[in-house]
Design a protein around this motif. Structure first.
Motif, PDB file in Angstrom:
ATOM      1  N   LEU A  95      19.466 -80.740 -22.415  1.00  0.00           N
ATOM      2  CA  LEU A  95      20.746 -81.077 -22.513  1.00  0.00           C
ATOM      3  C   LEU A  95      21.415 -80.604 -23.913  1.00  0.00           C
ATOM      4  O   LEU A  95      22.460 -80.070 -23.805  1.00  0.00           O
ATOM      5  N   ASP A  96      20.725 -80.580 -24.832  1.00  0.00           N
ATOM      6  CA  ASP A  96      21.066 -80.013 -26.242  1.00  0.00           C
ATOM      7  C   ASP A  96      21.444 -78.517 -25.941  1.00  0.00           C
ATOM      8  O   ASP A  96      22.492 -78.039 -26.547  1.00  0.00           O
ATOM      9  N   THR A  97      20.756 -77.603 -25.226  1.00  0.00           N
ATOM     10  CA  THR A  97      21.006 -76.415 -24.899  1.00  0.00           C
ATOM     11  C   THR A  97      22.277 -76.143 -24.318  1.00  0.00           C
ATOM     12  O   THR A  97      23.179 -75.310 -24.563  1.00  0.00           O
ATOM     13  N   ILE A  98      22.507 -77.015 -23.248  1.00  0.00           N
ATOM     14  CA  ILE A  98      23.941 -77.041 -22.558  1.00  0.00           C
ATOM     15  C   ILE A  98      25.186 -77.551 -23.211  1.00  0.00           C
ATOM     16  O   ILE A  98      26.232 -76.771 -23.395  1.00  0.00           O
ATOM     17  N   GLU A  99      24.948 -78.395 -24.070  1.00  0.00           N
ATOM     18  CA  GLU A  99      26.090 -78.818 -24.967  1.00  0.00           C
ATOM     19  C   GLU A  99      26.498 -77.910 -26.050  1.00  0.00           C
ATOM     20  O   GLU A  99      27.556 -77.916 -26.447  1.00  0.00           O
ATOM     21  N   THR A 100      25.358 -77.278 -26.519  1.00  0.00           N
ATOM     22  CA  THR A 100      25.602 -76.396 -27.680  1.00  0.00           C
ATOM     23  C   THR A 100      26.227 -74.930 -26.943  1.00  0.00           C
ATOM     24  O   THR A 100      26.372 -73.948 -27.735  1.00  0.00           O
ATOM     25  N   THR A 101      25.739 -74.668 -25.675  1.00  0.00           N
ATOM     26  CA  THR A 101      26.006 -73.273 -25.116  1.00  0.00           C
ATOM     27  C   THR A 101      24.913 -72.478 -25.064  1.00  0.00           C
ATOM     28  O   THR A 101      24.827 -71.498 -24.790  1.00  0.00           O
TER      29      THR A 101
ATOM     30  N   LYS B  77      14.552 -83.956 -21.141  1.00  0.00           N
ATOM     31  CA  LYS B  77      15.866 -84.056 -20.804  1.00  0.00           C
ATOM     32  C   LYS B  77      16.779 -83.796 -22.055  1.00  0.00           C
ATOM     33  O   LYS B  77      17.598 -83.349 -22.013  1.00  0.00           O
TER      34      LYS B  77
END
Length: 378
Positions: A35-41, A31
């Motif tokens: 989530l890190d990939t989403i937050e950093t785009t 998770k």
């Protein structure tokens, strides 16, 4: 006996709910990474996790170079391309395989030729391979050709069925003798070893899969394993649209594939790699329990071959005959326990019905009697 099997499987998984054949297992790190990939785009083809995942696979398998792809079929397609397979070539493989093996061959414009499997491994039989070549092929200089059609026989693609390693030494020696490239379909065998060496690192190329039902998953994804750094460098190049690095210009120096694994998927894979040793231990323990349970039961448990260590991706048993197989499948699935037969043999599918093939006696027998039982780690 079927009732006893149901009760035994439910006792392993400690549930009265539906039991799938092989489900993924996720934890907090998965998770956090996603989530890190989403937050950093950085969810697509650019991001730190793709390179990290490739390095993790290299460290684990001992492969000189691993190249991540969007799925296992893309990985195998790339391996065939790198091996020089071209339109109208022949590629020898097994009829007892998942259709993706033959689809990748077809995508190259080549044709599969089917050879029987070994009872010990459920994978390509070296004796059957040698017999097929002696009956159907000849060597002309540095290439192998089919006697009748004159088509080049470019590659041999054995699959490590359910994670059980094939007879790699024998198959590799045959390939060298006949001037044929060995490509391992290792889609199911992450964590499996042949005489202490990880599967996928003996042939010139290999393909791994990280589909949702594999030992570890990236949701969808694959990996090409390359026997040399130069091949690995070019494999990376052609799977990333053959784009020449530049700060802003778009220049591509050869036809390529857009087979890049998204960073989001690789993030999941990096977290799963941390859990892989535990998954393998759990799956070995599950196999041990199945082995003991089926002793003297009238069902034959499919065990790892003497020359290797299997990841036991999918556990399997052999029934007395097809009628017994069908009865067991009906009873277990009706009871909410997912069991399945092995794939229909490739030459029985309409698109591959006219392909060359040798005697497939063992493949026919296994197809008629094999049942896969639930194999998620416990």
């Amino acid at each position: 006996m079927s009732y006893d099997i149901s009760e035994f499987i439910r006792s392993l998984y400690k549930t009265k709910e539906f039991i799938p054949l092989h489900a993924p297992t996720f934890g907090e790190q998965e998770k956090l990474n996603v989530l890190d990939t989403i937050e950093t785009t950085f969810v697509s083809s650019v991001g730190k996790y793709v390179d990290e995942f490739e390095r993790e696979i290299e460290r684990f398998t001992g492969s000189p170079k691993a190249v991540a792809t969007v799925n296992g079929t893309a990985a195998l397609h790339t391996a065939l391309y790198m091996a020089g397979v071209k339109r109208n070539d022949l590629v020898i493989t097994q009829a007892l395989t998942f259709v993706a093996t033959c689809n990748a061959i077809h995508h190259m414009g080549a044709e599969p030729a089917f050879v029987d499997v070994s009872r010990e491994t459920l994978g390509l039989c070296p004796v059957a391979l040698e017999t097929f070549l002696e009956d159907n092929a000849r060597v002309e200089g540095e290439r192998c050709v089919h006697k009748t059609s004159g088509k080049a026989i470019k590659a041999v693609v054995p699959m490590h069925t359910f994670g059980h390693p094939v007879h790699l030494d024998e198959i590799q020696n045959i390939c060298k003798k006949w001037q044929i490239t060995l490509i391992e379909d290792a889609a199911e065998s992450l964590g499996s070893y042949y005489k202490g060496q990880h599967t996928g690192t003996i042939g010139e190329f290999a393909a791994l899969s990280f589909n949702g039902n594999k030992v570890i998953t990236t949701g969808g994804g694959g990996m090409v394993l390359c026997a040399s750094e130069p091949d690995g460098k070019r494999t990376k190049h052609i799977t990333t649209t053959a784009k020449v690095p530049h700060p802003y210009e778009f220049y591509h120096d050869e036809p390529g594939f857009n087979y890049r694994m998204p960073n989001l998927n690789a993030a999941l894979g990096c977290a799963q790699m941390q859990r892989l040793p535990v998954f393998l231990e759990q799956k070995r323990e599950l196999a041990n329990q199945y082995r003991e349970f089926f002793k003297g039961s009238g069902y034959e448990f499919i065990d790892e071959p003497a020359h290797g260590r299997s990841n036991f991706w999918l556990n399997a048993i052999l029934c007395d005959d097809k009628a017994a197989r069908n009865a067991l499948l009906e009873e277990q699935n009706s009871a909410g326990i997912m069991c399945r037969p092995i794939w229909q043999l490739m030459h029985k599918l309409p698109m591959f019905a006219q392909c060359l093939r040798g005697d497939l006696e063992v493949s026919e027998d296994i197809e008629a009697r094999l049942v896969n039982v639930p194999s998620s780690p416990i």
